[in-house]
Structure formats: C-alpha cells, structure tokens
Scaffold this motif. Structure first.
Motif, PDB file in Angstrom:
ATOM      1  N   THR A   1      11.273  -4.456  -1.285  1.00  0.00           N
ATOM      2  CA  THR A   1      11.186  -5.894  -1.519  1.00  0.00           C
ATOM      3  C   THR A   1       9.740  -6.333  -1.744  1.00  0.00           C
ATOM      4  N   ARG A   2       9.612  -7.469  -2.382  1.00  0.00           N
ATOM      5  CA  ARG A   2       8.278  -8.028  -2.617  1.00  0.00           C
ATOM      6  C   ARG A   2       7.569  -8.282  -1.284  1.00  0.00           C
ATOM      7  N   GLU A   3       8.335  -8.750  -0.296  1.00  0.00           N
ATOM      8  CA  GLU A   3       7.741  -9.040   1.008  1.00  0.00           C
ATOM      9  C   GLU A   3       7.205  -7.772   1.666  1.00  0.00           C
ATOM     10  N   GLN A   4       7.961  -6.684   1.578  1.00  0.00           N
ATOM     11  CA  GLN A   4       7.500  -5.422   2.160  1.00  0.00           C
ATOM     12  C   GLN A   4       6.213  -4.951   1.494  1.00  0.00           C
TER      13      GLN A   4
ATOM     14  N   ASP B   1       3.225  -7.238   2.502  1.00  0.00           N
ATOM     15  CA  ASP B   1       2.795  -6.979   3.878  1.00  0.00           C
ATOM     16  C   ASP B   1       2.022  -5.673   3.993  1.00  0.00           C
TER      17      ASP B   1
ATOM     18  N   ALA C   1      -0.218  -9.145   5.920  1.00  0.00           N
ATOM     19  CA  ALA C   1       0.846 -10.016   6.404  1.00  0.00           C
ATOM     20  C   ALA C   1       0.408 -11.475   6.396  1.00  0.00           C
TER      21      ALA C   1
ATOM     22  N   THR D   1       1.957 -14.587  -5.011  1.00  0.00           N
ATOM     23  CA  THR D   1       2.532 -13.247  -5.141  1.00  0.00           C
ATOM     24  C   THR D   1       2.520 -12.771  -6.592  1.00  0.00           C
TER      25      THR D   1
END
Length: 222
Positions: free
Chosen positions: A168-171, A174, A179, A185
């Motif tokens: 995922t983009r979040e992973q 981070d 974080a 993004t």
C-alpha cells in the motif's frame, strides 16, 4: 542462486517456480529422480519424496554421496519417520506440503546461512537482471551500477523485499519516507516513474489505483 526443483506435481511446481523466480532465483524443474541424478550443479535442491521413478529418499542419499549441495525435502509425507529418514540421509531441512512460497524461501535462506554465512544473507538480492546490494545500498542492472538517489534506492529496496506482493501507499510512505511525513504523496508517484524509466525492461512497477504498487521481475513468468 540456482535452484534444482525435483517434483512431478505440475500445479505445485508451477506455483512454486513462479514465486521463486519473482524473488530472483533461477529455477530448473525436473520431474524424475533419474533426471535429478544427471543434473548439473545447483546451489540448493528442493526434492520431493514421491517421485514417479525412484524413491526420493534414495535420490537424497545419492545426491549427498556425491555432493554437499544443500537439500531441502518438500513432501506430502509428514510422518515423523519420513522426516527423520530424510534428515539422516543428508537432507538439510524438511518441509511438509502444503506450504507457501515465503516459507520455502525462508527455509532456503536459513539453510544457505548455515552452510555458507556469506551466501545466505539478505545483503544482496537478485531479481532477474537486477541486483540490490543492501549492505552497500547500491543497485546493478546487468552488472552495471545504476545511480539512484537515497529515496529511489529506499523505494526499490522496499518493494523488492516482496516481489509480486501488493504494497500500500501508506506502507511505502511509512517505510521509505517517514511516519511523520506531511508532504504530498505525489512524491511517491514521481519516484516510481523514475524507477520505471531506469529499469525499463528489467523490472515493472505496476499501480493498483487507490491502493498501492507491486514490483514484478520482467520475464519471471514460466
């Protein structure tokens, strides 16, 4: 790293072979024990016991008598007696079917670390034509170093930990940025575009709209 995969169960073989190739392994598939005994050198052998021509335990014994190549038994025989027999005949590890590709890879790495600490480490990963040297934070395409910024390297190194897996983009943000990153993004998309250009024809970074990215080694399909 060259893997000799000895198993006549084609559906399992095809799935395992695809997974291993995605992780940068070179795989030769053989369906019989006789073929395995005639095969050329390999870095590790994945050996099924239920072969159509010879008992896998006999193949294991013969391979060990002629070579110290690491042997990992992969078999539907889960009885303790078979496990003990395989290990006593020289196998380095034993995995019962069904299994996942990641488990097999973890076992390969563990065995290689035991027999050759330098060879089995995660410091260098080979993904088709691309090598990621994690110890030196350098990347090579066909043996030639590809200049990368720190973030470009971090992104490629992170994605290459699990080739074929959706991240995922979040992973990614981070792990590669921070974080506590408060910027846009869109910087991720820019870096992905740069890596696509630099490794065109060797690696593909595909996007899943609204979710993330996955890295695929070009030519990894069987």
């Amino acid at each position: 790293m060259r893997v000799l995969l000895v198993d006549d169960d084609e559906p399992i073989v095809m799935s395992l072979k695809r997974g291993l190739v995605r992780y940068g392994y070179e795989v030769e598939w053989l369906a019989t024990g006789a073929q395995a005994l005639r095969a050329g050198p390999a870095d590790v052998v994945l050996l099924d016991l239920g072969l159509p021509d010879l008992d896998g335990l006999d193949v294991c014994r013969s391979l060990r008598a002629r070579s110290d190549v690491p042997i990992i038994v992969i078999s539907a025989r889960s009885e303790l007696a078979d496990r003990v027999a395989g290990l006593e005949l020289g196998a380095d590890d034993y995995i019962s079917k069904p299994f996942g590709v990641r488990e097999v890879i973890a076992r390969i790495r563990a065995v290689m670390r035991r027999v050759n600490p330098e060879h089995g480490s995660d410091d260098a990963g080979h993904y088709g034509r691309v090598t990621v040297d994690r110890r030196a934070a350098r990347v090579f395409l066909d043996g030639i170093e590809v200049p990368l910024t720190r973030k470009e390297y971090g992104l490629l190194a992170f994605l290459s930990q699990q080739p074929g897996a959706l991240v995922t983009r979040e992973q990614i943000m981070d792990a590669v940025w921070d974080a506590n990153w408060f910027g846009s993004t869109k910087t991720l998309d820019v870096h992905v575009s740069v890596l696509r250009r630099k490794f065109a024809g060797a690696l593909t970074i595909s996007a899943v709209r609204g979710v993330g990215f996955r890295l695929v080694v070009d030519g990894a399909g069987s």
